[in-house]
Design a protein around this motif. Sequence first.
Motif, short mmCIF file in Angstrom:
data_model
loop_
_atom_site.label_atom_id
_atom_site.label_comp_id
_atom_site.label_asym_id
_atom_site.label_seq_id
_atom_site.Cartn_x
_atom_site.Cartn_y
_atom_site.Cartn_z
N ASP A 1 0.95 -1.28 0.11
CA ASP A 1 -0.07 -0.03 -0.11
C ASP A 1 0.80 1.06 0.05
N ARG A 2 2.05 1.04 -0.10
CA ARG A 2 2.99 2.32 -0.26
C ARG A 2 3.36 2.78 -1.50
N TRP A 3 3.40 1.75 -2.37
CA TRP A 3 3.65 2.09 -3.93
C TRP A 3 2.50 2.90 -4.55
N GLN A 4 2.98 4.05 -5.33
CA GLN A 4 1.93 4.87 -5.87
C GLN A 4 2.24 5.10 -7.33
N SER A 5 1.30 5.50 -8.00
CA SER A 5 1.74 5.87 -9.37
C SER A 5 2.69 7.05 -9.71
N MET A 6 3.39 6.78 -10.73
CA MET A 6 4.43 7.65 -11.01
C MET A 6 3.80 9.15 -11.38
N PRO A 7 4.58 10.10 -11.27
CA PRO A 7 4.00 11.31 -11.84
C PRO A 7 3.59 11.01 -13.29
N GLU A 8 2.57 11.79 -13.80
CA GLU A 8 2.07 11.54 -14.98
C GLU A 8 3.31 12.00 -16.12
N ALA A 9 3.94 13.13 -15.72
CA ALA A 9 5.08 13.53 -16.72
C ALA A 9 6.01 12.50 -16.94
N ALA A 10 6.20 11.49 -15.91
CA ALA A 10 7.30 10.48 -16.17
C ALA A 10 6.86 9.30 -16.89
N VAL A 11 5.55 9.12 -17.15
CA VAL A 11 4.94 7.89 -17.69
C VAL A 11 5.10 8.19 -19.20
N PRO A 12 5.57 7.18 -20.06
CA PRO A 12 5.82 7.26 -21.40
C PRO A 12 4.30 7.32 -22.06
N ALA A 13 4.27 8.30 -23.01
CA ALA A 13 2.97 8.58 -23.50
C ALA A 13 2.49 7.38 -24.40
N PRO A 14 1.25 6.96 -24.39
CA PRO A 14 0.82 5.86 -25.21
C PRO A 14 1.11 5.85 -26.67
#
Length: 372
Positions: free
Chosen positions: A358-371
């Motif tokens: 429960d401590r893992w969170q989503s990466m900031p959107e800017a860090a996620v490769p664009a689809p």
Amino acid sequence: MVTLSIIKADTGGFVGHSAVHPDMLAAGQDALSSAVADGLLLDGKVGHCGDDLSLIMTHEHGADAEEVHSFAWDVFLRTTEIAKGLGLYGAGQDLLSDAFSGNLRGMGPGYAELEFTERPSEPVVCFLADKTEPGAWNLPLYKMFADPFNTAGLVIDAKMHAGFRFEVYDLYEEKRIWFDCPRELYEMLMFIGAPARYVIHSVESKTLHEQAVATSTQRLSLIAGKYVGKDDPVMIVRCQSGLPALGEVLEPFSFAYTAGGCMRGSHHAPMMPVSVNDAHPARFDGPPRVVALGFQVHQGKLIGPRDLFDDPSFDRARAQTNEVMDYLRRHGPFEPHRLPLEDLEYTTMADLEKLLADRWQSMPEAAVPAPR
Ligand code: 13P
Ligand code: 13P
Ligand code: MG
Ligand code: MG
Ligand code: MG
């Protein structure tokens, strides 16, 4: 026909995982001598490498023979009792089953067995290793039987020119395949270059139709379903007269190649070829050791052993091992010293995944490769 069997187990370490206690070796040799006197065996000698005890035996019962396997099992029960009596480390470590039934398959002890008609002169080498896995024989076997830069006979001996057939096991899928070399060298290398999974089990001469090699291919963790110690494999190689010369069989070990298995079964480390007196892995429970016991098999008797790595011409390999060990050790808990996650024999990962879920969170959107 004579059968040469090496059956081995770790039944307790002296001190830690570094050696076999002399009382256990003596008990093993006594049992072998009695079995020769009783007519079960033609001959029998104990060997050892690190904390693993090997029973090197000649007999006429063939491979997987119940009487030979149950004899070995009883010897290992006896040496386990000695280990318990002395409070040695991991007494009975490799005995994964409570009762013997038929043969040693899936019970923990490793074995390599080779049945052959004795030639007028029958030189063989029994290799014993500690702190490594069965795939550790892949690289040296490839060099002995398929690499002309190692084995001159592949080029200049008419009886070797046609090459050798390699039997390779897939230990995960429990399948096997034969590769015809040199024709299928590249295909074979794709598999045996992944030695945690694909392991050479035997090698056969295409010209002589003789089996030249037998290895132990048991993976303890696959039997037990968890880490219970490293496999510490053994291997038999026949030499000369259409097979690699003794010196061609030993030559691959002049290179300190790296194998999986050191420290908690979970690190890559270089293989150190050593004399029997130096076969006691200590530094970081390593580096993994290999000893080579040479015998002439004559009328079923084991004439020997000669301690073949007790030879200054392997000093450079030993020095190279120490250098590679220094280099790898400095990686500490980082790969490639530590094995990749899927090959780790010990791991806290499953616990950590639960603990940290429960401590893992989503990466900031800017860090996620664009689809795409
Ligand atoms: P010897 O002349 O010492 O028997 O050596 C033969 C040989 O070919 C060794 O590789
Ligand atoms: P053995 O298989 O030789 O007992 O080694 C176990 C181990 O994890 C040493 O670090
Ligand atoms: Mg041990
Ligand atoms: Mg061992
Ligand atoms: Mg072991």
